[in-house]
Design a protein around this motif. Sequence first.
Motif, PDB file in Angstrom:
ATOM      1  N   UNK A  91       0.864  -1.188   0.000  1.00 15.73           N
ATOM      2  CA  UNK A  91       0.000   0.000   0.000  1.00 15.73           C
ATOM      3  C   UNK A  91       0.898   1.236   0.000  1.00 15.73           C
ATOM      4  N   UNK A  92       0.556   2.216  -0.832  1.00 14.33           N
ATOM      5  CA  UNK A  92       1.358   3.437  -0.942  1.00 14.33           C
ATOM      6  C   UNK A  92       1.042   4.389   0.211  1.00 14.33           C
ATOM      7  N   UNK A  93       2.077   4.891   0.853  1.00 16.42           N
ATOM      8  CA  UNK A  93       1.905   5.887   1.903  1.00 16.42           C
ATOM      9  C   UNK A  93       2.127   7.302   1.373  1.00 16.42           C
ATOM     10  N   UNK A  94       3.037   7.456   0.419  1.00 21.19           N
ATOM     11  CA  UNK A  94       3.317   8.772  -0.160  1.00 21.19           C
ATOM     12  C   UNK A  94       2.700   8.887  -1.545  1.00 21.19           C
ATOM     13  N   UNK A  95       2.518  10.132  -2.007  1.00 23.71           N
ATOM     14  CA  UNK A  95       1.962  10.339  -3.351  1.00 23.71           C
ATOM     15  C   UNK A  95       2.945   9.825  -4.411  1.00 23.71           C
ATOM     16  N   UNK A  96       4.246   9.987  -4.154  1.00 29.20           N
ATOM     17  CA  UNK A  96       5.258   9.475  -5.078  1.00 29.20           C
ATOM     18  C   UNK A  96       5.119   7.966  -5.217  1.00 29.20           C
ATOM     19  N   UNK A  97       5.004   7.277  -4.082  1.00 24.85           N
ATOM     20  CA  UNK A  97       4.899   5.821  -4.104  1.00 24.85           C
ATOM     21  C   UNK A  97       3.657   5.384  -4.870  1.00 24.85           C
ATOM     22  N   UNK A  98       2.563   6.110  -4.705  1.00 21.63           N
ATOM     23  CA  UNK A  98       1.329   5.745  -5.409  1.00 21.63           C
ATOM     24  C   UNK A  98       1.532   5.786  -6.917  1.00 21.63           C
ATOM     25  N   UNK A  99       2.076   6.884  -7.417  1.00 19.49           N
ATOM     26  CA  UNK A  99       2.226   7.025  -8.868  1.00 19.49           C
ATOM     27  C   UNK A  99       3.261   6.050  -9.423  1.00 19.49           C
ATOM     28  N   UNK A 100       4.381   5.865  -8.703  1.00 21.51           N
ATOM     29  CA  UNK A 100       5.434   4.968  -9.180  1.00 21.51           C
ATOM     30  C   UNK A 100       4.959   3.506  -9.159  1.00 21.51           C
ATOM     31  N   UNK A 101       4.321   3.093  -8.073  1.00 20.04           N
ATOM     32  CA  UNK A 101       3.881   1.702  -7.970  1.00 20.04           C
ATOM     33  C   UNK A 101       2.710   1.413  -8.907  1.00 20.04           C
TER      34      UNK A 101
END
Length: 312
Positions: A151-161
């Motif tokens: 699960x993405x915690x940061x906005x960067x992680x969300x878009x990259x994953x």
Amino acid sequence: MAQVRALPVPDGLAGERVDAALARLLGLSRTRAAEIAADGGVRVDGREVGKSDRLVAGAWLEVEIPDEPDTSAVQIVAEPVPGMKIVYDDDDVVVIDKPVGVAAHPSPGWTGPTVVGALIAAGYRISTSGAAERQGIVHRLDVGTSGLMVVAKSELAYSVLKRAFKERTVEKVYHALVQGHPEPTTGTIDAPIGRHPSADYKFAVVAEGKPSVTHYEVLEMLPAASLVEVHLETGRTHQIRVHFSALRHPCVGDVTYGADPVLAKKVGLSRQWLHAVQLGFEHPSTGQWTQVTSEYPQDLAHALEVVRGAYS
């Protein structure tokens, strides 16, 4: 059903970012436009583009706008989930080991626990990207499937994953106990999956379905079943269950997809024998390969021992 809009890029939108241009052109919110682009729904001259790409006047723009589900009655309930383990956690991502009976996120008609609700109840900050009820969710496991989810915690992680899952650079490994003995013992199932033609609650191999590819290897052969390692190339809903059912080797316990109910009762399963045992991905901030593993939960371990003992 998705709505498809196709038109040339107007001169007035030349040089605009894709998300900003779609918001102006189609009356979408910028967040919604960015989601559509992140999910691969925007093409310019036949090439898929991202939300921050710039448009060129006169280029042919195609936008596939999925129907928005009715989420008027859907809300996140912060509720602890007993047995849900945190196996990796940092500023960008949290990887959980999901128990059976837990949905990834709220949806119409689901009143049980969710991964999102459990993380919020435990005080985790998760990405606010995506639809409100799907905060941080970049992939899902069925309610009846246990194992690893990131699960993405940061906005960067969300878009990259989100992009990593779409581009199939994430390693997803499952173990399944399937009835009978798949032949060959190592192989690839390449068969399109779509809604079942007569049962809307499940899926099937259908000619007009989405491309779906499953790689497998038999790890242990038992008289009544086979323990199989599965690597997913695509990530369709119920993919493993549908593909092995189509081979006439359904997951043990998966009566929805044709498993023997007598065997399911004998091993004490009321769900499919399917577990996400390994997850590997490039860390969204560092780029380092991050890999986690999970042990079989008690119900699956017990069922496997029953099969080994009863039929060996």
